[in-house]
Design a protein around this motif. Sequence first.
Motif, PDB file in Angstrom:
ATOM      1  N   ILE A 186       0.849  -1.204   0.000  1.00  0.00           N
ATOM      2  CA  ILE A 186       0.000   0.000   0.000  1.00  0.00           C
ATOM      3  C   ILE A 186       0.883   1.252   0.000  1.00  0.00           C
ATOM      4  O   ILE A 186       0.582   2.233  -0.667  1.00  0.00           O
ATOM      5  N   GLY A 187       1.973   1.197   0.736  1.00  0.00           N
ATOM      6  CA  GLY A 187       2.864   2.356   0.808  1.00  0.00           C
ATOM      7  C   GLY A 187       3.730   2.552  -0.418  1.00  0.00           C
ATOM      8  O   GLY A 187       4.135   3.664  -0.718  1.00  0.00           O
ATOM      9  N   TRP A 188       4.011   1.477  -1.116  1.00  0.00           N
ATOM     10  CA  TRP A 188       4.984   1.548  -2.225  1.00  0.00           C
ATOM     11  C   TRP A 188       4.317   1.617  -3.599  1.00  0.00           C
ATOM     12  O   TRP A 188       4.707   2.394  -4.471  1.00  0.00           O
ATOM     13  N   THR A 189       3.314   0.793  -3.809  1.00  0.00           N
ATOM     14  CA  THR A 189       2.783   0.581  -5.167  1.00  0.00           C
ATOM     15  C   THR A 189       1.568   1.469  -5.422  1.00  0.00           C
ATOM     16  O   THR A 189       0.653   1.515  -4.589  1.00  0.00           O
ATOM     17  N   PRO A 190       1.543   2.156  -6.567  1.00  0.00           N
ATOM     18  CA  PRO A 190       0.388   3.018  -6.850  1.00  0.00           C
ATOM     19  C   PRO A 190      -0.929   2.242  -6.768  1.00  0.00           C
ATOM     20  O   PRO A 190      -0.997   1.078  -7.176  1.00  0.00           O
ATOM     21  N   VAL A 191      -1.951   2.910  -6.253  1.00  0.00           N
ATOM     22  CA  VAL A 191      -3.243   2.245  -6.022  1.00  0.00           C
ATOM     23  C   VAL A 191      -3.800   1.634  -7.307  1.00  0.00           C
ATOM     24  O   VAL A 191      -4.429   0.577  -7.292  1.00  0.00           O
ATOM     25  N   SER A 192      -3.532   2.270  -8.434  1.00  0.00           N
ATOM     26  CA  SER A 192      -4.066   1.766  -9.710  1.00  0.00           C
ATOM     27  C   SER A 192      -3.485   0.391 -10.062  1.00  0.00           C
ATOM     28  O   SER A 192      -4.041  -0.331 -10.885  1.00  0.00           O
ATOM     29  N   MET A 193      -2.369   0.036  -9.452  1.00  0.00           N
ATOM     30  CA  MET A 193      -1.736  -1.248  -9.767  1.00  0.00           C
ATOM     31  C   MET A 193      -2.037  -2.323  -8.734  1.00  0.00           C
ATOM     32  O   MET A 193      -1.488  -3.416  -8.798  1.00  0.00           O
ATOM     33  N   ARG A 194      -2.864  -1.975  -7.759  1.00  0.00           N
ATOM     34  CA  ARG A 194      -3.105  -2.929  -6.677  1.00  0.00           C
ATOM     35  C   ARG A 194      -4.465  -3.606  -6.810  1.00  0.00           C
ATOM     36  O   ARG A 194      -5.461  -2.941  -7.055  1.00  0.00           O
ATOM     37  N   ASN A 195      -4.472  -4.910  -6.598  1.00  0.00           N
ATOM     38  CA  ASN A 195      -5.691  -5.679  -6.785  1.00  0.00           C
ATOM     39  C   ASN A 195      -5.540  -6.965  -5.978  1.00  0.00           C
ATOM     40  O   ASN A 195      -4.631  -7.761  -6.228  1.00  0.00           O
ATOM     41  N   TRP A 196      -6.407  -7.165  -5.007  1.00  0.00           N
ATOM     42  CA  TRP A 196      -6.293  -8.337  -4.126  1.00  0.00           C
ATOM     43  C   TRP A 196      -6.250  -9.655  -4.898  1.00  0.00           C
ATOM     44  O   TRP A 196      -5.485 -10.554  -4.572  1.00  0.00           O
ATOM     45  N   ASP A 197      -7.073  -9.768  -5.941  1.00  0.00           N
ATOM     46  CA  ASP A 197      -7.162 -11.048  -6.640  1.00  0.00           C
ATOM     47  C   ASP A 197      -5.874 -11.408  -7.375  1.00  0.00           C
ATOM     48  O   ASP A 197      -5.652 -12.576  -7.691  1.00  0.00           O
ATOM     49  N   GLU A 198      -5.067 -10.418  -7.633  1.00  0.00           N
ATOM     50  CA  GLU A 198      -3.749 -10.703  -8.209  1.00  0.00           C
ATOM     51  C   GLU A 198      -2.711 -10.802  -7.094  1.00  0.00           C
ATOM     52  O   GLU A 198      -1.878 -11.717  -7.064  1.00  0.00           O
ATOM     53  N   TYR A 199      -2.817  -9.892  -6.127  1.00  0.00           N
ATOM     54  CA  TYR A 199      -1.850  -9.858  -5.008  1.00  0.00           C
ATOM     55  C   TYR A 199      -1.825 -11.182  -4.249  1.00  0.00           C
ATOM     56  O   TYR A 199      -0.765 -11.664  -3.843  1.00  0.00           O
ATOM     57  N   LYS A 200      -3.010 -11.772  -4.043  1.00  0.00           N
ATOM     58  CA  LYS A 200      -3.064 -12.958  -3.171  1.00  0.00           C
ATOM     59  C   LYS A 200      -2.205 -14.103  -3.700  1.00  0.00           C
ATOM     60  O   LYS A 200      -1.643 -14.860  -2.914  1.00  0.00           O
ATOM     61  N   PHE A 201      -2.039 -14.186  -5.022  1.00  0.00           N
ATOM     62  CA  PHE A 201      -1.186 -15.248  -5.571  1.00  0.00           C
ATOM     63  C   PHE A 201       0.293 -14.945  -5.343  1.00  0.00           C
ATOM     64  O   PHE A 201       1.078 -15.826  -5.049  1.00  0.00           O
ATOM     65  N   ARG A 202       0.634 -13.651  -5.463  1.00  0.00           N
ATOM     66  CA  ARG A 202       2.024 -13.272  -5.154  1.00  0.00           C
ATOM     67  C   ARG A 202       2.321 -13.531  -3.682  1.00  0.00           C
ATOM     68  O   ARG A 202       3.373 -14.040  -3.317  1.00  0.00           O
ATOM     69  N   LEU A 203       1.352 -13.151  -2.839  1.00  0.00           N
ATOM     70  CA  LEU A 203       1.549 -13.350  -1.398  1.00  0.00           C
ATOM     71  C   LEU A 203       1.738 -14.837  -1.085  1.00  0.00           C
ATOM     72  O   LEU A 203       2.605 -15.214  -0.286  1.00  0.00           O
ATOM     73  N   ALA A 204       0.944 -15.670  -1.727  1.00  0.00           N
ATOM     74  CA  ALA A 204       1.052 -17.112  -1.480  1.00  0.00           C
ATOM     75  C   ALA A 204       2.470 -17.611  -1.786  1.00  0.00           C
ATOM     76  O   ALA A 204       3.015 -18.455  -1.076  1.00  0.00           O
ATOM     77  N   GLN A 205       3.055 -17.033  -2.845  1.00  0.00           N
ATOM     78  CA  GLN A 205       4.424 -17.432  -3.198  1.00  0.00           C
ATOM     79  C   GLN A 205       5.428 -17.052  -2.114  1.00  0.00           C
ATOM     80  O   GLN A 205       6.518 -17.621  -2.038  1.00  0.00           O
ATOM     81  N   HIS A 206       5.060 -16.081  -1.271  1.00  0.00           N
ATOM     82  CA  HIS A 206       5.997 -15.649  -0.223  1.00  0.00           C
ATOM     83  C   HIS A 206       6.058 -16.608   0.958  1.00  0.00           C
ATOM     84  O   HIS A 206       6.910 -16.453   1.833  1.00  0.00           O
ATOM     85  N   ALA A 207       5.181 -17.609   0.954  1.00  0.00           N
ATOM     86  CA  ALA A 207       5.269 -18.610   2.026  1.00  0.00           C
ATOM     87  C   ALA A 207       6.669 -19.219   2.060  1.00  0.00           C
ATOM     88  O   ALA A 207       7.201 -19.522   3.118  1.00  0.00           O
ATOM     89  N   LYS A 208       7.274 -19.354   0.876  1.00  0.00           N
ATOM     90  CA  LYS A 208       8.624 -19.960   0.866  1.00  0.00           C
ATOM     91  C   LYS A 208       9.640 -19.056   1.569  1.00  0.00           C
ATOM     92  O   LYS A 208      10.547 -19.546   2.241  1.00  0.00           O
ATOM     93  N   PHE A 209       9.448 -17.740   1.463  1.00  0.00           N
ATOM     94  CA  PHE A 209      10.352 -16.839   2.189  1.00  0.00           C
ATOM     95  C   PHE A 209      10.074 -16.912   3.694  1.00  0.00           C
ATOM     96  O   PHE A 209      10.992 -16.895   4.505  1.00  0.00           O
ATOM     97  N   PHE A 210       8.787 -16.944   4.040  1.00  0.00           N
ATOM     98  CA  PHE A 210       8.449 -17.036   5.472  1.00  0.00           C
ATOM     99  C   PHE A 210       9.100 -18.294   6.061  1.00  0.00           C
ATOM    100  O   PHE A 210       9.653 -18.265   7.152  1.00  0.00           O
ATOM    101  N   GLU A 211       9.000 -19.374   5.291  1.00  0.00           N
ATOM    102  CA  GLU A 211       9.561 -20.627   5.805  1.00  0.00           C
ATOM    103  C   GLU A 211      11.078 -20.564   5.883  1.00  0.00           C
ATOM    104  O   GLU A 211      11.670 -20.974   6.876  1.00  0.00           O
ATOM    105  N   GLU A 212      11.696 -19.986   4.842  1.00  0.00           N
ATOM    106  CA  GLU A 212      13.155 -19.845   4.850  1.00  0.00           C
ATOM    107  C   GLU A 212      13.621 -19.000   6.048  1.00  0.00           C
ATOM    108  O   GLU A 212      14.640 -19.276   6.660  1.00  0.00           O
ATOM    109  N   MET A 213      12.851 -17.967   6.361  1.00  0.00           N
ATOM    110  CA  MET A 213      13.230 -17.079   7.474  1.00  0.00           C
ATOM    111  C   MET A 213      12.687 -17.579   8.808  1.00  0.00           C
ATOM    112  O   MET A 213      12.838 -16.910   9.821  1.00  0.00           O
TER     113      MET A 213
END
Length: 517
Positions: free
Chosen positions: A478-505
Amino acid sequence: MKKIHIFQTILIMMAMIISVSCKPKEPTDLAKASIIPKPVTVSATGEAFTLNSKTAIFVDAGSDELTRTGQYLADKLNASTGLTIVVNEAQTEPGKGSIFLTLSGADQSLGEEGYLLTVTKQQVKLSAANPAGLFMGVQTIRQITARDSVSGKPGPFRIATGTITDHPDYSYRGMMLDVSRHFFGVEDVKQVIEYLAFYKINMFHMHLSDDQGWRIEIKSWPNLTAHGGSTQVGGGQGGFYTQEQYSDIVKFAADRYITVVPEIDMPGHTNAALSSYPELNCNGKAPDLYTGTDVGFSSLCTKKEITYTFIDDVVREISALTPGPFFHIGGDESHATKVEDYIPFINRVQDIVAKYGKRVIGWDEIALSTLKPNSVAQCWASEENAIKAIAQGAKILMSPAKKAYIDMQYDKSTPLGLHWAAYIEVDDGYNWDPASYIPGVGKENIIGVEAPMWTETITKLDDIEYMMFPRLPGIAEIGWTPVSMRNWDEYKFRLAQHAKFFEEMDINYYKSPRVPW
Ligand code: TNX
């Protein structure tokens, strides 16, 4: 005969399955990389840069600062890839196999934190107009470095080719940690700061005092910590940072281009101070220490001169240890202070903060006073206060409790957190726009966004992680990316991919049912 035929067919099929599953899954499409926060522009060229034993990092020669950032990247990449990438100073333009971090020739319009990342098969080149931009770009490199084999063996690691041009929408992207209700030691705090860096958060607000504990050594008022820091919510041991430890935190953050914003909450939320020094009370009597979770019952005595001597000393000592521009004076929930006392108090405290060269931030109630034009009202509850603040020329920091409070429970069943403002599931925490949240408060009035973590129910680092993840990445976007480029239905898949980082850390995160993990 027939049996043999079937057997052969099965064998062939098995061989095919094995060969398909062993085939490297090549991360060659940069446009599909799961980067959070989402970069402003990404263009892919469909190939990959391979990291191997010959890969080396180069930085512009003669800069300790760039060498430090280069080493930071090397340490992170080495930890995740098992390689031993080293950092060199570039005497000439580095060649094949290099990851080059440079300030030379960068487009100045990238600004303070922007960067340009160009990946070819031969080289990864990160350029920025400022060192902070390189550090932000380093986080992108960390996020796009992918293991391209599914064989289970480490590596090879690759970075998809293409170009990323990126810069933040807001200059203030923060998280607050309440170290008063429960105390967290230096190592825990550093771990939190390290997580913030990964998501390009650049401000770390420390809520250093409250009714339940005073957490920073003030040399001229030693009983604040000796007594006022001795306990916490629930009656446990408490603790405090020596000035040296606080400086160590500030330095650790600064090395990651994160600015510490110290908060001393006043005139309310001051029981720990009032209990440490009877003279700060209107009746001259020190109350007992407090280990419950009520709010709004304490107040510094706004009519006594000693109160302002005390505040002057505290602001002076903390400001001297704090290189960042801000000093947060709290100002919230002063229900035990009459409004006719509150207003002149806040006015006078703003002058003290200005005297030590700092810019005031306060919770939105400070808008009831006469704000200095460079003061910032942190909007958590009252839209009316936000409007009052901008009418006085002040700026707004957006932390609406219903959206940005990461101490709120995700839903009724999640064990930690409060819910007085809302239950905030991961999508609720993502789906809002700071610049249209309050009618009449637009982007031009807002310096950024911050996620506060109050710790009434949070007692250990594991708990902090559970409340931060996976909501904090959303605040970062929200702080970095312009609002016009933000969309939960797309973001949620990117977020899901971050599980591997959460696990690594080794992050203890909430596996929200709304995220397609
Ligand atoms: C309100 S938000 C408070 C804090 C509490 C928090 C709990 C604000 C400025 N004041 O004192 O810890 O709610 O969510």
